[in-house]
Design a protein around this motif. Structure first.
Motif, PDB file in Angstrom:
ATOM      1  N   THR A   1     -25.867 -32.522 -11.226  1.00  0.00           N
ATOM      2  CA  THR A   1     -26.136 -33.471 -10.144  1.00  0.00           C
ATOM      3  C   THR A   1     -27.474 -34.313 -10.542  1.00  0.00           C
ATOM      4  O   THR A   1     -28.330 -33.823 -11.073  1.00  0.00           O
ATOM      5  CB  THR A   1     -26.423 -32.722  -8.729  1.00  0.00           C
ATOM      6  N   VAL A   2     -27.187 -35.746 -10.267  1.00  0.00           N
ATOM      7  CA  VAL A   2     -28.393 -36.608 -10.570  1.00  0.00           C
ATOM      8  C   VAL A   2     -28.469 -37.463  -9.108  1.00  0.00           C
ATOM      9  O   VAL A   2     -27.743 -37.987  -8.517  1.00  0.00           O
ATOM     10  CB  VAL A   2     -27.830 -37.852 -11.763  1.00  0.00           C
ATOM     11  N   THR A   3     -29.720 -37.241  -8.734  1.00  0.00           N
ATOM     12  CA  THR A   3     -29.995 -37.788  -7.532  1.00  0.00           C
ATOM     13  C   THR A   3     -31.130 -38.902  -7.938  1.00  0.00           C
ATOM     14  O   THR A   3     -31.951 -39.002  -8.498  1.00  0.00           O
ATOM     15  CB  THR A   3     -30.913 -36.972  -6.689  1.00  0.00           C
ATOM     16  N   VAL A   4     -30.743 -40.116  -7.058  1.00  0.00           N
ATOM     17  CA  VAL A   4     -31.575 -41.301  -7.343  1.00  0.00           C
ATOM     18  C   VAL A   4     -32.261 -41.823  -6.262  1.00  0.00           C
ATOM     19  O   VAL A   4     -31.345 -41.817  -5.115  1.00  0.00           O
ATOM     20  CB  VAL A   4     -30.664 -42.419  -7.921  1.00  0.00           C
ATOM     21  N   LEU A   5     -33.400 -41.744  -5.934  1.00  0.00           N
ATOM     22  CA  LEU A   5     -34.148 -42.200  -4.758  1.00  0.00           C
ATOM     23  C   LEU A   5     -34.800 -43.511  -4.817  1.00  0.00           C
ATOM     24  O   LEU A   5     -35.451 -43.764  -5.770  1.00  0.00           O
ATOM     25  CB  LEU A   5     -35.205 -41.071  -4.308  1.00  0.00           C
TER      26      LEU A   5
ATOM     27  N   LEU B   1     -35.531 -40.335 -10.639  1.00  0.00           N
ATOM     28  CA  LEU B   1     -34.211 -39.849 -10.732  1.00  0.00           C
ATOM     29  C   LEU B   1     -34.750 -38.428 -10.803  1.00  0.00           C
ATOM     30  O   LEU B   1     -35.528 -37.868 -11.134  1.00  0.00           O
ATOM     31  CB  LEU B   1     -33.714 -39.993 -12.067  1.00  0.00           C
ATOM     32  N   ILE B   2     -33.858 -37.550 -10.271  1.00  0.00           N
ATOM     33  CA  ILE B   2     -34.031 -35.968 -10.275  1.00  0.00           C
ATOM     34  C   ILE B   2     -32.422 -35.509 -10.695  1.00  0.00           C
ATOM     35  O   ILE B   2     -31.467 -35.877 -10.225  1.00  0.00           O
ATOM     36  CB  ILE B   2     -34.265 -35.512  -8.818  1.00  0.00           C
ATOM     37  N   THR B   3     -32.756 -34.692 -11.817  1.00  0.00           N
ATOM     38  CA  THR B   3     -31.433 -34.112 -12.469  1.00  0.00           C
ATOM     39  C   THR B   3     -31.376 -32.679 -12.427  1.00  0.00           C
ATOM     40  O   THR B   3     -32.451 -31.914 -12.414  1.00  0.00           O
ATOM     41  CB  THR B   3     -31.269 -34.629 -13.914  1.00  0.00           C
ATOM     42  N   GLY B   4     -30.288 -31.824 -12.341  1.00  0.00           N
ATOM     43  CA  GLY B   4     -30.045 -30.558 -12.530  1.00  0.00           C
ATOM     44  C   GLY B   4     -28.521 -30.057 -12.563  1.00  0.00           C
ATOM     45  O   GLY B   4     -27.800 -30.790 -12.373  1.00  0.00           O
TER      46      GLY B   4
END
Length: 97
Positions: free
Chosen positions: A3-7, A86-89
């Motif tokens: 999952t890549v979250t873009v805020l 960006l937050i990745t996991g």
């Protein structure tokens, strides 16, 4: 699966129409063949720290890292002045109810 979250933080120009109707189709066209499986766009209520969140599901973080060096990232100035976070996991568990 990854999952890549873009805020995108509040307090910056953000053209939501362009983002949804031009940028995200560009994302799908360019990143779909590279391992992007799906995405969801969330608009937060006013007064919060963030205004928009994109949650992108990838086959792997390696696929995202390879794809993230293309025209998609260059399109960001066309819809916002906000610095994206960006937050990745890697996914460890997913349950659909």
């Amino acid at each position: 699966m990854a999952t890549v979250t873009v805020l995108y933080p509040s307090g910056h120009k953000f053209d939501l129409d362009y983002y949804l109707n031009t940028h995200m189709p560009l994302v799908g066209k360019n990143w779909g063949p590279e391992g992007l499986k799906s995405y969801e766009i969330v608009q937060f209520t006013e007064g919060g720290v963030y205004q928009i969140q994109a949650v992108l599901k990838w086959t792997s973080l390696e696929a995202f890292n390879k794809a993230a060096k293309d025209v998609v990232l260059g399109d960001i100035p066309n819809f916002t002045t906000a610095p994206a976070t960006l937050i990745t996991g890697e996914s460890k568990q997913a349950i659909t109810l």
